[in-house]
Design a protein around this motif. Structure first.
Motif, PDB file in Angstrom:
ATOM      1  N   VAL A 262     -22.685 -31.770  -3.807  1.00 29.80           N
ATOM      2  CA  VAL A 262     -22.493 -32.442  -2.413  1.00 29.80           C
ATOM      3  C   VAL A 262     -21.062 -32.791  -1.918  1.00 29.80           C
ATOM      4  N   ALA A 263     -20.335 -33.051  -3.023  1.00 26.38           N
ATOM      5  CA  ALA A 263     -18.818 -33.194  -2.870  1.00 26.38           C
ATOM      6  C   ALA A 263     -18.096 -32.006  -2.474  1.00 26.38           C
ATOM      7  N   PHE A 264     -18.684 -31.055  -3.292  1.00 31.68           N
ATOM      8  CA  PHE A 264     -17.947 -29.749  -3.123  1.00 31.68           C
ATOM      9  C   PHE A 264     -18.153 -29.220  -1.533  1.00 31.68           C
ATOM     10  N   VAL A 265     -19.258 -29.451  -1.058  1.00 33.22           N
ATOM     11  CA  VAL A 265     -19.421 -28.790   0.402  1.00 33.22           C
ATOM     12  C   VAL A 265     -18.662 -29.801   1.417  1.00 33.22           C
ATOM     13  N   LEU A 347     -35.498 -38.579 -11.679  1.00 34.10           N
ATOM     14  CA  LEU A 347     -34.743 -38.542 -10.475  1.00 34.10           C
ATOM     15  C   LEU A 347     -35.351 -39.528  -9.562  1.00 34.10           C
ATOM     16  N   SER A 348     -36.623 -39.564  -9.488  1.00 33.77           N
ATOM     17  CA  SER A 348     -37.079 -40.442  -8.505  1.00 33.77           C
ATOM     18  C   SER A 348     -36.701 -42.206  -8.710  1.00 33.77           C
ATOM     19  N   LYS A 349     -36.101 -42.390  -9.925  1.00 29.54           N
ATOM     20  CA  LYS A 349     -35.589 -43.788 -10.453  1.00 29.54           C
ATOM     21  C   LYS A 349     -34.027 -43.653 -10.541  1.00 29.54           C
ATOM     22  N   MET A 350     -33.528 -42.496 -10.523  1.00 25.00           N
ATOM     23  CA  MET A 350     -32.049 -42.685 -10.512  1.00 25.00           C
ATOM     24  C   MET A 350     -31.071 -42.676  -9.380  1.00 25.00           C
ATOM     25  N   ARG A 351     -30.118 -43.217  -9.415  1.00 24.79           N
ATOM     26  CA  ARG A 351     -29.416 -43.624  -8.139  1.00 24.79           C
ATOM     27  C   ARG A 351     -28.279 -42.670  -8.248  1.00 24.79           C
ATOM     28  N   SER A 352     -27.854 -42.123  -6.894  1.00 24.52           N
ATOM     29  CA  SER A 352     -26.670 -41.261  -6.604  1.00 24.52           C
ATOM     30  C   SER A 352     -25.561 -42.321  -6.484  1.00 24.52           C
ATOM     31  N   THR A 353     -24.568 -41.760  -7.077  1.00 20.02           N
ATOM     32  CA  THR A 353     -23.206 -42.561  -7.003  1.00 20.02           C
ATOM     33  C   THR A 353     -22.669 -42.382  -5.764  1.00 20.02           C
ATOM     34  N   VAL A 358     -31.844 -43.632  -4.764  1.00 20.64           N
ATOM     35  CA  VAL A 358     -32.461 -42.765  -5.711  1.00 20.64           C
ATOM     36  C   VAL A 358     -32.339 -41.408  -5.090  1.00 20.64           C
ATOM     37  N   PHE A 359     -32.237 -40.377  -5.996  1.00 23.10           N
ATOM     38  CA  PHE A 359     -32.192 -38.869  -5.514  1.00 23.10           C
ATOM     39  C   PHE A 359     -33.350 -38.624  -4.787  1.00 23.10           C
TER      40      PHE A 359
END
Length: 399
Positions: A262-265, A347-353, A358-359
């Motif tokens: 996402v950062a690349f875009v 991924l449903s429990k992990m958070r995006s920095t 959550v993702f």
């Protein structure tokens, strides 16, 4: 007299079997002259396509120790690794071990190359699919090959499979603590097994599952070579090296891959630099599309990465694997499909920095959001299509 209490001496005495092969080495002009590199590749691939095995280098077919001169040990080490990486597809990572053998008559050094049972189906660089049968190697018939592909990931829950050449030490404690907490209520080994981050193989070794390695290893590509995103930005509308602005290989655990893509875009679009203009894309749509591409791709397709291409007029995402469960393209907004249930649960429990959320916030709504919000933003509906053995998504830029 040889000491047969020594397992190496015992193996040499007993001879070859389905998990053991002897190779005598000959040298000349600073290189290994015999056996041929292709022959060693066939042996390693045959072991990987079976239940694994060990090559004893420096031993003739009768089990007699010929040894490897000390000055050639490094040469043989590198020779084995180069063949495993360059002449085997996907690459094989043997464990190379030096052992001293005293058979009563001489004291010689051998090199043992341990090849694990493959996670994928392997082939040689010349397109052969051998398998070990007893003491022989033979090429698989089309029917046997189809069966092996099915057994090794095509038609079952691939992300719960053990990664045979990885161990629990490949997992990041920092990543695990961020997900499960610093002080869980049960011991870490039990927690990891209960959540299927790891499992115990038939030899009692604790190994990560595919989903566990993808999520909690700092470098999943050490063991899953295609588990990364290839990102590239082009100034024009063609996939042409003449228009290439920048290309990056985004590796690391899947959560970091998603944020990095996402950062690349964003680095090219949000700042108004070519291609595109500020606001050319709805970044939430881009985020959702990249999450889906990473979460639902077919990781059993061993020689294809997730690819993210940014053009002047569109963003393209190429995700290895076709649609599962017989779902058609036109059904995607209305039917829930999950190829990697375990990975999705992580991924449903992990958070995006990047977002702090959550993702995967909801199940089954991602495709509808991509199509509808992408259409509202650009005035042109995103497009999914199957191309070969991959799913392709085009998100159009707002003019």
């Amino acid at each position: 007299m040889a000491d047969y209490r020594d397992p190496i001496a015992m193996r040499l005495h007993v001879g070859e079997d389905s998990r053991t092969e002897f190779k005598e080495l000959r040298f000349g002009n600073g290189a290994v002259r015999s056996p041929r590199a292709e022959d060693l590749a066939v042996s390693m691939v045959a072991f990987a396509n079976s239940d694994g095995g060990t090559l004893y280098l420096g031993v003739n077919d009768s089990g007699e120790v010929r040894g490897i001169p000390r000055e050639n040990l490094d040469l043989v080490d590198q020779w084995v690794v180069n063949i495993a990486m360059d002449l085997c597809n996907p690459p094989i990572r043997p464990v190379v071990e030096r052992v001293a053998v005293d058979d009563g008559d001489c004291n010689e050094t051998l090199i043992l190359a341990h090849v694990a049972r493959g996670l994928y189906v392997h082939e040689t660089s010349r397109g052969r699919y051998p398998q070990r049968v007893g003491t022989a190697r033979r090429d698989l018939t089309p029917t046997e090959l189809a069966r092996l592909f099915k057994e090794r990931g095509r038609q079952y829950v691939f992300d719960e499979r053990l990664v045979p050449d990885a161990t629990a030490d490949d997992l990041s404690q920092r990543k695990l603590e961020a997900h499960f907490g610093i002080a869980p209520s049960i011991p870490w080994p039990d927690l990891l097994r209960n959540t299927r981050v790891t499992a115990t193989d038939e030899r009692g070794v604790e190994r990560p599952t595919v989903a566990g390695l993808l999520t909690f290893s700092l470098v999943p590509t050490d063991h899953l070579c295609s588990a990364c995103i290839e990102a590239a930005c082009y100034s024009g509308t063609r996939l042409s090296s003449d228009d290439l602005v920048r290309a990056e290989r985004l590796a690391g655990p899947v959560g970091e891959q998603i944020d990095a893509a996402v950062a690349f875009v964003m680095q090219f679009v949000a700042a108004g630099r070519a291609p595109g203009t500020p606001g050319a894309y709805d970044i939430d749509v881009v985020h959702e599309a990249i999450v889906n591409a990473v979460a639902h791709r077919d990781y059993s397709v061993s020689r294809s990465n997730t690819r993210c291409f940014l053009f002047a007029d569109r963003l393209e995402l190429h995700s290895p694997g076709t649609l599962p469960n017989g779902i058609a393209i036109e059904e995607m907004p209305y039917r829930t499909f999950t190829r990697n249930q375990l990975l999705v649960s992580f991924l449903s429990k992990m958070r995006s920095t990047r977002t702090g959320r959550v993702f995967l916030e909801s199940r089954g709504e991602g495709v509808g959001k991509i199509l509808e919000d992408g259409d509202k933003h650009s005035g042109r509906r995103p497009e999914y299509e199957i191309s070969g053995n991959e799913l392709r998504l085009r998100i159009w830029a707002r003019k």
